[in-house]
Design a protein around this motif. Structure first.
Motif, PDB file in Angstrom:
ATOM      1  N   LYS A  51       0.845  -1.193   0.000  1.00  0.00           N
ATOM      2  CA  LYS A  51       0.000   0.000   0.000  1.00  0.00           C
ATOM      3  C   LYS A  51       0.881   1.244   0.000  1.00  0.00           C
ATOM      4  CE  LYS A  51      -3.762   2.305   2.255  1.00  0.00           C
ATOM      5  NZ  LYS A  51      -4.839   2.464   1.390  1.00  0.00           N
ATOM      6  N   PHE A  52       0.537   2.180  -0.857  1.00  0.00           N
ATOM      7  CA  PHE A  52       1.257   3.448  -0.932  1.00  0.00           C
ATOM      8  C   PHE A  52       0.444   4.519  -0.219  1.00  0.00           C
ATOM      9  CE2 PHE A  52       2.999   0.981  -4.387  1.00  0.00           C
ATOM     10  CZ  PHE A  52       4.347   1.302  -4.354  1.00  0.00           C
ATOM     11  N   ASN A  53       0.848   4.840   1.027  1.00  0.00           N
ATOM     12  CA  ASN A  53       0.213   5.932   1.758  1.00  0.00           C
ATOM     13  C   ASN A  53       0.797   7.265   1.327  1.00  0.00           C
ATOM     14  OD1 ASN A  53      -1.472   4.273   3.193  1.00  0.00           O
ATOM     15  ND2 ASN A  53      -0.195   4.216   5.018  1.00  0.00           N
ATOM     16  N   GLU A  54       2.025   7.249   0.897  1.00  0.00           N
ATOM     17  CA  GLU A  54       2.723   8.435   0.379  1.00  0.00           C
ATOM     18  C   GLU A  54       3.306   8.068  -0.980  1.00  0.00           C
ATOM     19  OE1 GLU A  54       2.833  11.391   1.956  1.00  0.00           O
ATOM     20  OE2 GLU A  54       1.749  10.626   3.699  1.00  0.00           O
ATOM     21  N   TYR A  55       3.834   9.037  -1.684  1.00  0.00           N
ATOM     22  CA  TYR A  55       4.463   8.824  -2.993  1.00  0.00           C
ATOM     23  C   TYR A  55       3.495   8.182  -3.987  1.00  0.00           C
ATOM     24  CZ  TYR A  55       8.665   9.847  -0.363  1.00  0.00           C
ATOM     25  OH  TYR A  55       9.593  10.462   0.435  1.00  0.00           O
ATOM     26  N   LYS A  56       2.240   8.569  -3.895  1.00  0.00           N
ATOM     27  CA  LYS A  56       1.211   7.988  -4.755  1.00  0.00           C
ATOM     28  C   LYS A  56       1.427   8.310  -6.226  1.00  0.00           C
ATOM     29  CE  LYS A  56      -2.052   8.009  -0.984  1.00  0.00           C
ATOM     30  NZ  LYS A  56      -3.236   8.606  -0.396  1.00  0.00           N
ATOM     31  N   ASP A  57       2.002   9.471  -6.507  1.00  0.00           N
ATOM     32  CA  ASP A  57       2.271   9.852  -7.902  1.00  0.00           C
ATOM     33  C   ASP A  57       3.399   9.038  -8.510  1.00  0.00           C
ATOM     34  OD1 ASP A  57       0.279  11.741  -7.714  1.00  0.00           O
ATOM     35  OD2 ASP A  57       1.652  13.373  -7.179  1.00  0.00           O
ATOM     36  N   GLU A  58       4.225   8.433  -7.675  1.00  0.00           N
ATOM     37  CA  GLU A  58       5.379   7.664  -8.137  1.00  0.00           C
ATOM     38  C   GLU A  58       5.199   6.168  -7.928  1.00  0.00           C
ATOM     39  OE1 GLU A  58       8.795   9.333  -6.116  1.00  0.00           O
ATOM     40  OE2 GLU A  58       7.750  11.254  -6.057  1.00  0.00           O
ATOM     41  N   LYS A  59       3.986   5.730  -7.656  1.00  0.00           N
ATOM     42  CA  LYS A  59       3.758   4.327  -7.271  1.00  0.00           C
ATOM     43  C   LYS A  59       4.154   3.340  -8.358  1.00  0.00           C
ATOM     44  CE  LYS A  59      -1.062   4.860  -8.355  1.00  0.00           C
ATOM     45  NZ  LYS A  59      -2.276   5.345  -7.774  1.00  0.00           N
ATOM     46  N   ILE A  60       3.986   3.680  -9.618  1.00  0.00           N
ATOM     47  CA  ILE A  60       4.346   2.749 -10.698  1.00  0.00           C
ATOM     48  C   ILE A  60       5.852   2.536 -10.720  1.00  0.00           C
ATOM     49  CG2 ILE A  60       4.344   2.366 -13.195  1.00  0.00           C
ATOM     50  CD1 ILE A  60       1.695   3.967 -13.257  1.00  0.00           C
ATOM     51  N   LEU A  62       8.005   3.152  -8.284  1.00  0.00           N
ATOM     52  CA  LEU A  62       8.444   2.527  -7.036  1.00  0.00           C
ATOM     53  C   LEU A  62       8.086   1.047  -6.990  1.00  0.00           C
ATOM     54  CD1 LEU A  62       7.553   5.353  -4.488  1.00  0.00           C
ATOM     55  CD2 LEU A  62       9.810   4.742  -5.359  1.00  0.00           C
ATOM     56  N   ALA A  63       6.901   0.694  -7.472  1.00  0.00           N
ATOM     57  CA  ALA A  63       6.500  -0.720  -7.500  1.00  0.00           C
ATOM     58  C   ALA A  63       7.432  -1.502  -8.425  1.00  0.00           C
ATOM     59  CB  ALA A  63       5.054  -0.852  -7.964  1.00  0.00           C
ATOM     60  N   ASN A  64       7.785  -0.940  -9.560  1.00  0.00           N
ATOM     61  CA  ASN A  64       8.725  -1.611 -10.474  1.00  0.00           C
ATOM     62  C   ASN A  64      10.105  -1.751  -9.843  1.00  0.00           C
ATOM     63  OD1 ASN A  64       7.054  -2.207 -12.704  1.00  0.00           O
ATOM     64  ND2 ASN A  64       7.144  -0.079 -13.359  1.00  0.00           N
ATOM     65  N   GLN A  65      10.535  -0.741  -9.099  1.00  0.00           N
ATOM     66  CA  GLN A  65      11.821  -0.800  -8.390  1.00  0.00           C
ATOM     67  C   GLN A  65      11.811  -1.922  -7.355  1.00  0.00           C
ATOM     68  OE1 GLN A  65      12.779   2.868  -6.368  1.00  0.00           O
ATOM     69  NE2 GLN A  65      14.297   1.882  -5.078  1.00  0.00           N
ATOM     70  N   ILE A  66      10.722  -2.030  -6.609  1.00  0.00           N
ATOM     71  CA  ILE A  66      10.595  -3.087  -5.597  1.00  0.00           C
ATOM     72  C   ILE A  66      10.598  -4.457  -6.268  1.00  0.00           C
ATOM     73  CG2 ILE A  66       9.051  -4.080  -3.863  1.00  0.00           C
ATOM     74  CD1 ILE A  66       8.157  -1.140  -3.270  1.00  0.00           C
ATOM     75  N   ASN A  73       7.098 -10.295  -9.912  1.00  0.00           N
ATOM     76  CA  ASN A  73       6.265  -9.750 -10.979  1.00  0.00           C
ATOM     77  C   ASN A  73       5.266  -8.764 -10.385  1.00  0.00           C
ATOM     78  OD1 ASN A  73       6.927 -12.671 -12.050  1.00  0.00           O
ATOM     79  ND2 ASN A  73       6.443 -11.387 -13.802  1.00  0.00           N
ATOM     80  N   LEU A  74       5.085  -7.654 -11.063  1.00  0.00           N
ATOM     81  CA  LEU A  74       4.028  -6.730 -10.707  1.00  0.00           C
ATOM     82  C   LEU A  74       2.767  -7.221 -11.399  1.00  0.00           C
ATOM     83  CD1 LEU A  74       3.072  -4.116  -9.382  1.00  0.00           C
ATOM     84  CD2 LEU A  74       3.774  -2.916 -11.455  1.00  0.00           C
ATOM     85  N   VAL A  75       1.814  -7.711 -10.621  1.00  0.00           N
ATOM     86  CA  VAL A  75       0.571  -8.242 -11.179  1.00  0.00           C
ATOM     87  C   VAL A  75      -0.292  -7.086 -11.658  1.00  0.00           C
ATOM     88  CG1 VAL A  75      -1.524  -9.566 -10.691  1.00  0.00           C
ATOM     89  CG2 VAL A  75       0.661 -10.287  -9.713  1.00  0.00           C
ATOM     90  N   ALA A  82      -0.324  -2.047  -4.829  1.00  0.00           N
ATOM     91  CA  ALA A  82       0.345  -2.869  -5.841  1.00  0.00           C
ATOM     92  C   ALA A  82       0.290  -4.325  -5.411  1.00  0.00           C
ATOM     93  CB  ALA A  82       1.805  -2.428  -5.999  1.00  0.00           C
ATOM     94  N   ILE A  83       0.030  -5.201  -6.367  1.00  0.00           N
ATOM     95  CA  ILE A  83       0.008  -6.642  -6.114  1.00  0.00           C
ATOM     96  C   ILE A  83       1.257  -7.241  -6.740  1.00  0.00           C
ATOM     97  CG2 ILE A  83      -1.236  -8.803  -6.443  1.00  0.00           C
ATOM     98  CD1 ILE A  83      -3.781  -7.067  -6.875  1.00  0.00           C
TER      99      ILE A  83
END
Length: 99
Positions: A51-60, A62-66, A73-75, A82-83
């Protein structure tokens, strides 16, 4: 990272529906602690939500970085969640079987 097709992605989304977020990205962003916690959690659960409580504009990004760090895999990203999916290393330990 394995390739997942749209049918498998849909199945993983359904399985993740009732899951609660295990990792939360807050004001500190994606720290080393967040990365390590995600890596350990996905090794145990195979499927998890972040869950992104902050950095919502950068979630894509950041999720790819994670995902890259965890070799997962980012589902999908739904809202601010992000799943992620990563099959267990040993086939005998896998809880989720993709066909």
């Amino acid at each position: 990272m394995i390739e997942i097709n749209s049918r498998q992605r849909k199945m993983l989304e359904k399985l993740a529906h009732d899951l609660q977020p295990v990792v939360i990205v807050g004001g500190a962003g994606v720290t080393d602690g967040v990365l390590e916690m995600t890596k350990k959690s996905i090794a145990v659960h195979e499927l998890l939500k972040i869950k992104f409580n902050e950095y919502k504009d950068e979630k894509i990004e950041l999720a790819n970085q994670i995902c890259e760090y965890c070799d997962a895999n980012l589902v999908r990203i739904i809202g601010n969640v992000a799943i992620l999916y990563k099959p267990a290393e040993k086939e005998d330990d896998r809880k989720i079987i993709l066909d």
